[in-house]
Structures are given as C-alpha cells and as structure tokens.
Design a protein around this motif. Structure first.
Motif, PDB file in Angstrom:
ATOM      1  N   ALA A  68      -6.804 -13.419   0.702  1.00  0.00           N
ATOM      2  CA  ALA A  68      -5.855 -12.680   1.535  1.00  0.00           C
ATOM      3  C   ALA A  68      -5.127 -11.623   0.716  1.00  0.00           C
ATOM      4  O   ALA A  68      -4.956 -10.485   1.158  1.00  0.00           O
ATOM      5  CB  ALA A  68      -4.859 -13.644   2.166  1.00  0.00           C
ATOM      6  N   ALA A  69      -4.749 -12.004  -0.516  1.00  0.00           N
ATOM      7  CA  ALA A  69      -4.071 -11.041  -1.373  1.00  0.00           C
ATOM      8  C   ALA A  69      -5.031  -9.929  -1.780  1.00  0.00           C
ATOM      9  O   ALA A  69      -4.685  -8.750  -1.804  1.00  0.00           O
ATOM     10  CB  ALA A  69      -3.525 -11.738  -2.618  1.00  0.00           C
ATOM     11  N   TYR A  70      -6.278 -10.305  -2.050  1.00  0.00           N
ATOM     12  CA  TYR A  70      -7.290  -9.340  -2.467  1.00  0.00           C
ATOM     13  C   TYR A  70      -7.500  -8.290  -1.390  1.00  0.00           C
ATOM     14  O   TYR A  70      -7.497  -7.096  -1.648  1.00  0.00           O
ATOM     15  CB  TYR A  70      -8.600 -10.090  -2.742  1.00  0.00           C
ATOM     16  N   THR A  71      -7.683  -8.757  -0.139  1.00  0.00           N
ATOM     17  CA  THR A  71      -7.985  -7.796   0.915  1.00  0.00           C
ATOM     18  C   THR A  71      -6.797  -6.925   1.256  1.00  0.00           C
ATOM     19  O   THR A  71      -6.958  -5.749   1.539  1.00  0.00           O
ATOM     20  CB  THR A  71      -8.466  -8.511   2.193  1.00  0.00           C
ATOM     21  N   SER A  72      -5.595  -7.498   1.246  1.00  0.00           N
ATOM     22  CA  SER A  72      -4.462  -6.679   1.663  1.00  0.00           C
ATOM     23  C   SER A  72      -3.994  -5.769   0.535  1.00  0.00           C
ATOM     24  O   SER A  72      -3.575  -4.649   0.759  1.00  0.00           O
ATOM     25  CB  SER A  72      -3.315  -7.576   2.133  1.00  0.00           C
ATOM     26  N   ALA A  73      -4.098  -6.265  -0.713  1.00  0.00           N
ATOM     27  CA  ALA A  73      -3.552  -5.493  -1.825  1.00  0.00           C
ATOM     28  C   ALA A  73      -4.594  -4.584  -2.456  1.00  0.00           C
ATOM     29  O   ALA A  73      -4.330  -3.915  -3.437  1.00  0.00           O
ATOM     30  CB  ALA A  73      -2.989  -6.434  -2.878  1.00  0.00           C
ATOM     31  N   PHE A  74      -5.772  -4.568  -1.905  1.00  0.00           N
ATOM     32  CA  PHE A  74      -6.813  -3.806  -2.571  1.00  0.00           C
ATOM     33  C   PHE A  74      -6.459  -2.327  -2.604  1.00  0.00           C
ATOM     34  O   PHE A  74      -5.988  -1.762  -1.636  1.00  0.00           O
ATOM     35  CB  PHE A  74      -8.158  -4.009  -1.885  1.00  0.00           C
ATOM     36  N   GLY A  75      -6.716  -1.693  -3.705  1.00  0.00           N
ATOM     37  CA  GLY A  75      -6.318  -0.295  -3.855  1.00  0.00           C
ATOM     38  C   GLY A  75      -5.093  -0.204  -4.740  1.00  0.00           C
ATOM     39  O   GLY A  75      -5.019   0.644  -5.608  1.00  0.00           O
ATOM     40  N   ALA A  76      -4.154  -1.099  -4.523  1.00  0.00           N
ATOM     41  CA  ALA A  76      -2.962  -1.110  -5.373  1.00  0.00           C
ATOM     42  C   ALA A  76      -3.300  -1.752  -6.717  1.00  0.00           C
ATOM     43  O   ALA A  76      -3.139  -1.145  -7.762  1.00  0.00           O
ATOM     44  CB  ALA A  76      -1.835  -1.867  -4.688  1.00  0.00           C
ATOM     45  N   ILE A  77      -3.802  -2.968  -6.650  1.00  0.00           N
ATOM     46  CA  ILE A  77      -4.289  -3.578  -7.881  1.00  0.00           C
ATOM     47  C   ILE A  77      -5.797  -3.600  -7.826  1.00  0.00           C
ATOM     48  O   ILE A  77      -6.399  -3.566  -6.745  1.00  0.00           O
ATOM     49  CB  ILE A  77      -3.749  -5.016  -8.075  1.00  0.00           C
ATOM     50  N   LYS A  78      -6.418  -3.647  -8.963  1.00  0.00           N
ATOM     51  CA  LYS A  78      -7.877  -3.609  -8.997  1.00  0.00           C
ATOM     52  C   LYS A  78      -8.364  -4.872  -9.691  1.00  0.00           C
ATOM     53  O   LYS A  78      -8.342  -4.951 -10.919  1.00  0.00           O
ATOM     54  CB  LYS A  78      -8.308  -2.370  -9.778  1.00  0.00           C
ATOM     55  N   PRO A  79      -8.753  -5.866  -8.917  1.00  0.00           N
ATOM     56  CA  PRO A  79      -9.170  -7.115  -9.536  1.00  0.00           C
ATOM     57  C   PRO A  79     -10.401  -6.902 -10.403  1.00  0.00           C
ATOM     58  O   PRO A  79     -11.326  -6.178 -10.022  1.00  0.00           O
ATOM     59  CB  PRO A  79      -9.504  -8.018  -8.347  1.00  0.00           C
ATOM     60  N   GLU A  80     -10.386  -7.507 -11.562  1.00  0.00           N
ATOM     61  CA  GLU A  80     -11.524  -7.382 -12.474  1.00  0.00           C
ATOM     62  C   GLU A  80     -12.374  -8.647 -12.406  1.00  0.00           C
ATOM     63  O   GLU A  80     -11.858  -9.750 -12.305  1.00  0.00           O
ATOM     64  CB  GLU A  80     -11.014  -7.201 -13.917  1.00  0.00           C
ATOM     65  N   PHE A  81     -13.671  -8.473 -12.448  1.00  0.00           N
ATOM     66  CA  PHE A  81     -14.573  -9.609 -12.549  1.00  0.00           C
ATOM     67  C   PHE A  81     -15.349  -9.446 -13.852  1.00  0.00           C
ATOM     68  O   PHE A  81     -15.926  -8.387 -14.101  1.00  0.00           O
ATOM     69  CB  PHE A  81     -15.561  -9.637 -11.379  1.00  0.00           C
ATOM     70  N   ILE A 115      -9.765 -10.935  12.176  1.00  0.00           N
ATOM     71  CA  ILE A 115      -9.350 -11.890  11.138  1.00  0.00           C
ATOM     72  C   ILE A 115      -8.785 -11.114   9.949  1.00  0.00           C
ATOM     73  O   ILE A 115      -9.533 -10.493   9.188  1.00  0.00           O
ATOM     74  CB  ILE A 115     -10.532 -12.767  10.702  1.00  0.00           C
ATOM     75  N   ASP A 116      -7.477 -11.142   9.791  1.00  0.00           N
ATOM     76  CA  ASP A 116      -6.853 -10.364   8.723  1.00  0.00           C
ATOM     77  C   ASP A 116      -7.196 -10.909   7.342  1.00  0.00           C
ATOM     78  O   ASP A 116      -7.210 -10.187   6.367  1.00  0.00           O
ATOM     79  CB  ASP A 116      -5.331 -10.349   8.904  1.00  0.00           C
ATOM     80  N   TYR A 117      -7.469 -12.203   7.279  1.00  0.00           N
ATOM     81  CA  TYR A 117      -7.814 -12.841   6.005  1.00  0.00           C
ATOM     82  C   TYR A 117      -8.959 -12.104   5.323  1.00  0.00           C
ATOM     83  O   TYR A 117      -8.981 -11.953   4.108  1.00  0.00           O
ATOM     84  CB  TYR A 117      -8.196 -14.302   6.286  1.00  0.00           C
ATOM     85  N   VAL A 118      -9.944 -11.647   6.094  1.00  0.00           N
ATOM     86  CA  VAL A 118     -11.072 -10.921   5.503  1.00  0.00           C
ATOM     87  C   VAL A 118     -10.945  -9.421   5.734  1.00  0.00           C
ATOM     88  O   VAL A 118     -11.937  -8.701   5.815  1.00  0.00           O
ATOM     89  CB  VAL A 118     -12.423 -11.424   6.038  1.00  0.00           C
ATOM     90  N   GLY A 119      -9.716  -8.960   5.884  1.00  0.00           N
ATOM     91  CA  GLY A 119      -9.516  -7.522   5.941  1.00  0.00           C
ATOM     92  C   GLY A 119      -9.525  -6.927   7.338  1.00  0.00           C
ATOM     93  O   GLY A 119      -9.339  -5.728   7.483  1.00  0.00           O
ATOM     94  N   GLY A 120      -9.780  -7.733   8.360  1.00  0.00           N
ATOM     95  CA  GLY A 120      -9.762  -7.239   9.730  1.00  0.00           C
ATOM     96  C   GLY A 120     -10.711  -6.076   9.926  1.00  0.00           C
ATOM     97  O   GLY A 120     -11.782  -6.028   9.333  1.00  0.00           O
ATOM     98  N   GLY A 121     -10.283  -5.130  10.759  1.00  0.00           N
ATOM     99  CA  GLY A 121     -11.142  -3.997  11.069  1.00  0.00           C
ATOM    100  C   GLY A 121     -11.357  -3.060   9.896  1.00  0.00           C
ATOM    101  O   GLY A 121     -12.312  -2.294   9.870  1.00  0.00           O
ATOM    102  N   SER A 122     -10.465  -3.122   8.881  1.00  0.00           N
ATOM    103  CA  SER A 122     -10.622  -2.161   7.788  1.00  0.00           C
ATOM    104  C   SER A 122     -11.523  -2.671   6.674  1.00  0.00           C
ATOM    105  O   SER A 122     -11.845  -1.929   5.750  1.00  0.00           O
ATOM    106  CB  SER A 122      -9.257  -1.776   7.220  1.00  0.00           C
ATOM    107  N   GLY A 123     -11.953  -3.920   6.746  1.00  0.00           N
ATOM    108  CA  GLY A 123     -13.008  -4.370   5.850  1.00  0.00           C
ATOM    109  C   GLY A 123     -12.572  -4.781   4.457  1.00  0.00           C
ATOM    110  O   GLY A 123     -11.386  -4.837   4.138  1.00  0.00           O
TER     111      GLY A 123
END
Lengths: 253, 347, 301
Positions: free
Chosen positions: B80-93, B150-158
């Motif tokens: 949930a944090a990943y999908t909503s915060a994406f762009g602001a922080i950039k998770p590294e794998f 489903i907002d958990y997986v980013g909803g309509g914005s993916g």
C-alpha cells in the motif's frame, strides 16, 4: 425377498412419472435379473423410453424407487449412475462424430473407481488391443481408422454398441438396438448380444419394438401399455397373453 | 515421420534462439509473438479441443499480473505504501531480491490463476455454449473494473513494477527468453496431453457432452483440469508481460478484453481450432501481418481487425489447418473411405 | 459505504426517490435492449453480442442529427429506419451465413461486428463522452433534493408508446404472427409456407431498430461513448438469462429491476460497481438455474 434382492441387479418399485398432465409411467415395478437378458416391449408412446430415462437418470421421477445393486439411484445424475456400471445406448445413436473409430473406443473405457487407466494414460498397450478386438467383434475392424461421423447409420449403431462393451458395464440398457438396421444384419446383432451376455457377463436390458427380436433374445419380458405395466413373463407366456395381443400384437405385428 | 518432426522442432528452437541476435531491434515484437503463440495455444485447449469457447481467459492474464506484482513487492515493502508513495520515494531492489521476487511472483501468478479457474469452474462449467462464452466475457470485463477500485494495488492509476537491475539490452533478452521458454513449455505440454486419454476425453466433450456423461466420463473434472492448465500459463505469461512492460494498470495492460482477449480467439480460428499447430500458425501469421501493416492503416487498423475477424469467422471457419486437413487428409493421418492397413500414430 | 446507507435510510430518505426514478429511466433502456435480444435469440437462435453497440450507434445517429438541429423526438423514427437498414444489411452479409452453424460462430461473428462498430464510431465521433443538450427544463422536487429533467420523462413516454406499438405489432400483424410461429417451430413454419429467411431478416432489422430507439433514449438521458456498448450487451444478456426467452413481461420487469439494482449498488458502493453488479446478477442467476436444473437432473443450456 432377501434372496430376490441378490439375484436382481435393478429393481424398479412403483415408479410414477408425468410430463405436464400426461402420465407417462403409472405405478411401474419391474426387475432386471443379474446375468440375464430382460426385454421391455410395448406400442409407441407406452412409456418404455420414459422408464428407461428414469432408470439412467435423464430426468427425475415423481415417486417410487429405483435400486441398482442394493443402492437407491433415483436421485443420482446420469454420470454418477454410469460410473456405477449402469450404461445405456441411445435410440438416436450417439457417437463422437469427429473422432475416428479407435479413438471412440479408447475413450469409452470404464471411468469407475476400479478403472484400470489413469487420466493421462498413453493411448496404447492393452487398452488399444481390447479396443481393436471389440471392433473386430462387431465387424468394424476394417473401418477402424475412419472418422466415425462418416460411417453409415447401422455401422454407427454397431460402434456405439462396441463402445458400450469397451466400458465393461455391469448392466447395459439398449434402446431399440435394431431400429434402422438392415434386416439382413439383425440376426448377426442378436447373436452378438447373446455373446456379450454370455462371454462378457454383461446383464442386458433391451427396449425393442421388433417382436421377433425380443422373443429371440430375452428370457423375461415386460409389456407396457398406456404408461402401465400390462403383463410380464417368459416370451412364450406373453405370446399367449390375450391382453398383450390386443394392445400390441393386434396392431399389425 | 518422427525424424521430420524432430527436425522441425530443432529448427524452431534454433530460430527462436538466434532471432534476437540477428534482429535486436525487433526483440520486443518477437517476445510479444511468443506471448501470442502461448495465448492462442492455451485458448485452443478449451475452445478448440474441448468446445468450450471462453471469451474471458484474459482474466487469468490480468490476475496473474497483479498477483506477481503484489508478491514481488510485498516480500520487501509494504504494498500500500509502495503504490501510493511511488514517485516520491524510489524503492530499491537488490539483484537477488529482484530475481527471487520475479521467480516466486511468476509461480504464484500461475498457481493463483489456477486456483481462480478452479473456483470459477464450479459456476461456469455447469453452463453450456453461449452462457459460458458470455459469462466468461462478463467476468473478464468486471474483473478489470473491480481491479481499478482496489487502492491497495494502485487502483485505476496502476503500479510501476520493480526495475530490472541490469542493462536494457540484457533486460530485453531476458524477457524474450522467458516468453520463448513459457511458450515452448506450453506447446510441449499440450502436445503430450493431446496424445493421452485426457486429449480424447476433452475431444469427446466437444463432440457430444451428453454422450460423454452417459458413458461415465467425469466431465466436470476434465473441464476443470483443462481450464486450470490454461489458467496456469495465462497467469505466468501475465506476470512476465507485466514485468516486461514495467507498468501495469487494470484496463489497458492487465485486462485488455478487446485486444489480447479477442486476439487469442482470432488467432486460433485463423490457424484452425482444434489442432495443435493451428493456433501457432495463426498466431505467427496474425502477429506478423498486424505488426507490418498496423502503422500504414492510419487509425483504421481496428476497423480492419474487426473486418478480418468477421470475414474469418463467416467465410473461413475451418482455418488454415482445417483447410489443409481437408485438402490433404493423408498427410495428417486422417483416413477417408477405405483404410490402409498401417496404424499411424499421428493425432 | 456505511455513510451512503445512512443517507438512504436516515439522513435523506428522499434520495430513494431519485434513485428509483433514475433506475426506471435506465431500466427502460435496458428493457428495450434485452427485448430485442430475446427476439433474435428466440426467433433465430442468434446471440447478438453487438446489441450494446447497436444501442450506442443509435444514440450517435441521434447525436449527429441533434447537431444538425433535429430534436431527439423527431430523430427517433429516422434513427429507427436507419438502424433497421443496417440490421438488414448485417443479416444479409453476416448472420445469414452463420445462422446454421454452431452458436459460438454467431456469437463470435457478432463480437467482431461489435469491435468494428466501436472503432468506426471512435473514428467518426472521437473517444470523448458526448451528451445532447435538449434545452428542456428540469423539475426540482422536494426542496431541490430530487431532480427530474423533462427530457427523461419525454423519453420514457416515447419508449412506452414504442413498447405498446411493438406488442400490438407482434400480436396483430401477419408479420408479427409469422415471427412468433417461426420462433416456436422453424421447420413447421417453413412447411406452412412462411419464408423463414425473410422472417429472420425482418427480425434482425426490427431488433436493430429497437436498439436504435434505446440508443436515442440513451442519448437523451445519459452519455454516449464509443466503447460503452459492451456493458449494454452484457446487461441485456443478464436480463434475458434471468427472465428466460419468450417471456416478454419477464424481460421488461427484469430490465427495470436491473436498472434499480444498478442505481442502488452504484450509490451505495460507488459508480464503478455498476457493470460488476450486472455480472454478479448474471452469475447468481446462472448458479440458481444450475441448482434448479440439477434437481431436475438437467444442465443449463
């Protein structure tokens, strides 16, 4: 009664069935003796096919009970009944018309719990040999690689019979096996039915329109008329029964 | 006969492996080609071989895509944090995280889709013919819309998928290889299945299901297994496609009912349904024609596609393989009239 | 969601009236589409997946006419005639050739037609959502909490008139009787000298015209978009499946019922659940019919 239970593989008790307001079966009781050949005769519209369809589960019955091997089957579905070992052929012959004869045979193996082949068994070995020998038995060996939909009606009928044997059922219900077959071939078919009964040990129950066939075939015959059981007995007894003659034989046969 | 077929497979394997080295500029298209081959072939398992024409296999594609996305991310981050915060922080794998996530994600996608098909099968396989086709179409359409809520997986914005850790060229090769591998495995599995009793059973269901029931074939079981196999591969390829594209959203990428969903049916029909090679041929032909003419049609490409589909169905129903089998039956081991004595093993 | 429920039952029960009114309007559209589908399904056994696209196309024709200054009420007969011609052409070039084939062929052919129509509309009218401004007033009822546009009432009246005409046509006219005879027994009808090919062509054209009328209504009360057709198709199927073929009152009442269900689920859960609610209804109906069929030892065909 207990001894009767053991010798009767199918028991039909007081079955009623109506379609809308039409009473197709009224209080019918009959038995199919294990290991024997039982015949059902009657004029058109007497309810033979309805009774047949009730036994194999093609439609529900209004009341009564149908017992196969001491087990109530009147609530089971077609597939469940078939997997118990009670199989039927269709009056309007039904085969898998886009597959060749051998494939038609191979897929007709038993799907009961004790079936010898698994889901993903390859199509060769003993099963294939049995399929070929049964095709030989019904005289279709030379046609085995043809697409079954291209066969003549009579040949399709023989194929359907062979497919039923392939399944190794305990009881085989045959719906007018000689209808539409060339009269010169009928004796051969009667002979094969006898052999299937004796050599393979399959109990047969035959609906027949053709009196001569059923008299030659069955040991015990039930005669239906207007949805009711009219009479039953040995072929010779029925031939002498005035009610049967009036209802059926009197009609030009 | 066997030798010739072995050569054919060797040839395809060689071409499949060599192509990206010779035409690196088309590598995306070629990866897509294998996806198309897989979709058409697995559609045909039900549509052609079993006679159950699904218009909603794309459901498994999309669900697989989302399952893998969630697995890949959830192993290391809060989704949930990943999908909503994406762009602001950039998770590294890390490399290890990425490939382990991808591997497990694809597997989870396959098995998740399989489970879904099993559950749907209880409802859908009690239905015959048109109800099945329309029901599956409805499910696919609804699935895309529901996923968007489903907002958990980013909803309509993916969701943006984790970045591939290595160079871009290697990334392209890697996903090309995955697509090729999955398509090849699917093809070989189907090939084997069609040669067993299972293959006959589903053909029997296609020809006359009531007869199959009356003969005691447990039709529901066969139907569910068939659909589960289809769903497994659709789920896996959905996961791969999602990672390949790099960004997933519900309507255009994950549940494209009107593009991939109908392409797979069109390709199987074009090549000839109910045959092993028909869908493959149809997919190659369709994809090549589509990719080469698409840009010249100037906006009319979709109209042309609809027209081709109609003409295909109305005037050329048997497809290429069907036509060939009718013209040259002996080549395919089909015996017409009097049978020669040889027993051909050709399916 | 809970808050939305609270609005309905506690805070502003008057909202129910708005939902019911909107449900009736959209239900009328759905009932028309479903009736046309039941007609072609019952008479010629064609499951038309382009049903929704016929509706949208009818709406776009009305939209184009409105741009030329033709009022939708005037546009209705023009749209119906044009759509009937289109339906007739589709029958001649497409349906006639697949009608004898297995049902999936006709289903897929009409799905192809659906894609084609969508894309043509997309090219001509663009992918934007379009509305017609009818220049008619809105009634505000119950202290402005319920809006009742005159144009919606007008379209409902039009549809009612149309429905009565169709029913009369099917009952009284020779063509209507021939259609019903063909639906009951195609072979017998042919033996009795009915030209079934002509009946089929007429039925398909009639269906297209009915869809066109539904489309005019959509253009008046709702919005148009080239890709909205599929949701109308799915909902038509859901209704026909629920009501059963050849059950005209059933189809119409189920159409209104679905309209209401959609309005309520849309309000309570959110608008994006509208199509999903139709699909869920379809699945529930199918599960119910399967359970009933199983008790009769049958399957749903």
């Amino acid at each position: 009664m207990k001894s009767l239970l053991h010798s009767n593989i199918i028991e039909v008790h007081n079955v009623f069935k109506s379609f809308g307001g039409v009473h197709a079966n009224i209080d019918i009781s009959m038995h199919v003796k294990k290991g024997g050949i039982t015949g059902i005769i009657g004029p058109n519209g007497c309810g033979k096919s309805t009774l047949f369809n009730s036994i194999v589960g093609a439609h529900p019955i209004d009341s009564g009970s149908i017992i196969f091997e001491e087990r109530e089957i009147s609530k089971l579905l077609v597939g469940q009944i078939a997997r118990l070992g009670l199989l039927r052929t269709f009056q309007q012959t039904r085969i898998y018309s886009k597959m060749n004869c051998v494939d038609n045979m191979l897929i007709s193996v038993s799907h009961r719990k004790d079936a010898r082949d698994g889901l993903f068994a390859p199509r060769k070995g003993e099963t294939l040999e049995r399929a070929l020998s049964l095709l030989e038995f019904v005289g279709l060996y030379s046609k085995r690689n043809l697409i079954s939909g291209d066969l003549s009606f009579g040949q399709q009928k023989l194929l359907e019979f062979a497919m039923a044997l392939m399944n190794e059922p305990k009881v085989l219900l045959l719906d007018e096996p000689t209808a539409g077959i060339n009269p010169t071939l009928i004796n051969g078919l009667i002979d094969r039915l006898h052999r299937a009964n004796e050599e393979l040990g399959i109990t047969l129950c035959v609906i027949e329109h053709n009196m001569r066939v059923v008299m030659n075939l069955a040991e015990h015959i039930y005669c239906l008329a207007n949805g009711r059981l009219l009479a039953d007995g040995k072929p010779t007894e029925l031939q002498a029964d005035q009610r049967v003659i009036d209802a059926y034989l009197g009609g030009g046969h | 006969m066997l030798g010739r077929r072995f050569l054919l497979y060797l040839l395809i394997l060689g071409a499949g492996l060599a192509a990206p080295w010779f035409y690196p500029q088309y590598i995306q298209q070629m990866a897509l080609l294998w996806i198309m081959v897989l979709m058409a072939s697995t559609w045909d398992l039900l549509g052609g071989q079993m006679g159950y024409n699904s218009l909603g296999n794309i459901t498994f594609f999309g669900c697989g895509m989302y399952i893998s996305a969630v697995v890949q991310i959830a192993m290391f981050y809060d989704v949930a944090a990943y999908t909503s915060a994406f762009g602001a922080i950039k998770p590294e794998f890390t490399d290890e995280q990425y490939f382990m996530g991808l591997f497990l994600g694809i597997l989870a996608a396959g098995f998740g889709a399989m489970l879904l098909s099993y559950l749907l099968g209880f409802i859908m396989f009690g239905l015959r013919g048109p109800y099945f086709a329309i029901g599956t179409l409805g499910i696919a359409t609804a699935a895309g819309q529901l996923m968007g809520t489903i907002d958990y997986v980013g909803g309509g914005s993916g969701i943006s998928m984790p970045f591939f850790p290595w160079a871009v060229e290697i990334r392209a090769l890697f996903f090309y290889g995955l697509c090729f591998f999955l398509a090849a495995v699917a093809h070989l599995l189907l090939r084997w299945i069609y040669s067993t009793q299972f293959g006959l059973a589903i053909n029997a269901i296609r020809d006359d299901e009531d007869k199959a029931e009356a003969m005691g074939i447990p039709t529901l079981k066969y139907k569910q297994i068939g659909w589960a196999i289809t769903a497994f591969f659709m789920g896996c390829i959905g996961a791969v496609f999602g990672n390949m594209v790099g960004f997933i959203e519900p309507v255009e990428v994950a549940f494209p009912v009107a593009t991939f969903g109908i392409f797979m049916v069109a390709m199987a029909l074009l090549g000839g349904k109910g045959t092993l090679w028909g869908p493959v041929i149809g997919a190659v032909l369709f994809h090549v024609i589509k990719e080469t003419t698409w840009t010249y049609l100037l906006g009319w490409q979709w109209v042309a596609l609809g027209l081709i589909l109609i003409i295909n169905i109305v005037y050329f129903q048997e497809g290429i393989m069907g036509w060939l089998q009718r013209k040259f039956p002996e080549f395919f081991g089909i015996t017409i009239d009097h049978a020669p004595p040889d027993k051909d093993a050709e399916q | 969601m809970l808050f939305n429920l609270q609005i309905l039952f506690d805070i502003a029960p008057i909202t129910n009236i708005q939902l019911i009114l909107d449900g009736i309007f959209i239900g009328a559209v759905l009932a028309l589409g479903a009736y046309g589908l039941a007609l072609v399904w019952g008479v010629m056994n064609v499951k038309n997946l382009a049903q929704g696209d016929f509706i949208i196309l009818g709406g776009y024709i009305a939209f184009a006419l409105a741009r030329e200054g033709v009022h939708p009420v005037m546009a209705l007969p023009i749209v119906m005639v044009l759509m009937a011609m289109l339906g007739w052409m589709v029958y001649v070039f497409m349906i006639r050739r697949v009608i004898e084939q297995d049902m999936f062929t006709s289903l897929l052919a009409t799905f192809g037609l659906s894609l084609l129509l969508q894309q043509v509309m997309n090219l001509i009218f663009g992918p934007e959502v379009q509305v017609i401004d009818s220049h008619l007033p809105n009634y505000q009822l119950f202290n402005d909490s319920v809006t009742l546009p005159v144009v919606k009432l007008l379209s409902l009246g039009m549809v009612a008139v149309l429905a009565v005409l169709i029913v009369l046509f099917m009952r009284k006219s020779r063509m209507g009787q021939a259609i019903r005879a063909t639906a009951q027994d195609e072979r017998a009808a042919r033996v009795l000298g009915i030209n079934t090919d002509r009946i089929y062509a007429f039925t398909f054209a009639l269906n297209a015209a009915i869809c066109g009328a539904a489309g005019v209504m959509v253009s008046m009360i709702w919005v148009l978009q080239p890709f909205y057709g599929i949701s109308y198709s799915l909902r038509s199927f859901a209704i026909v499946t629920a009501a059963g073929l050849g059950n005209l009152p059933g189809v119409i009442s189920t159409g209104f019922g679905l309209g209401l269900i959609e309005q309520y689920t849309g309000f309570i859960l959110g608008a994006e659940y509208q199509v999903a609610s139709a699909v869920v209804m379809l699945l529930l109906v199918l599960v119910y019919r399967q359970r009933r069929a199983k008790r009769k030892r049958q399957v749903v065909r």
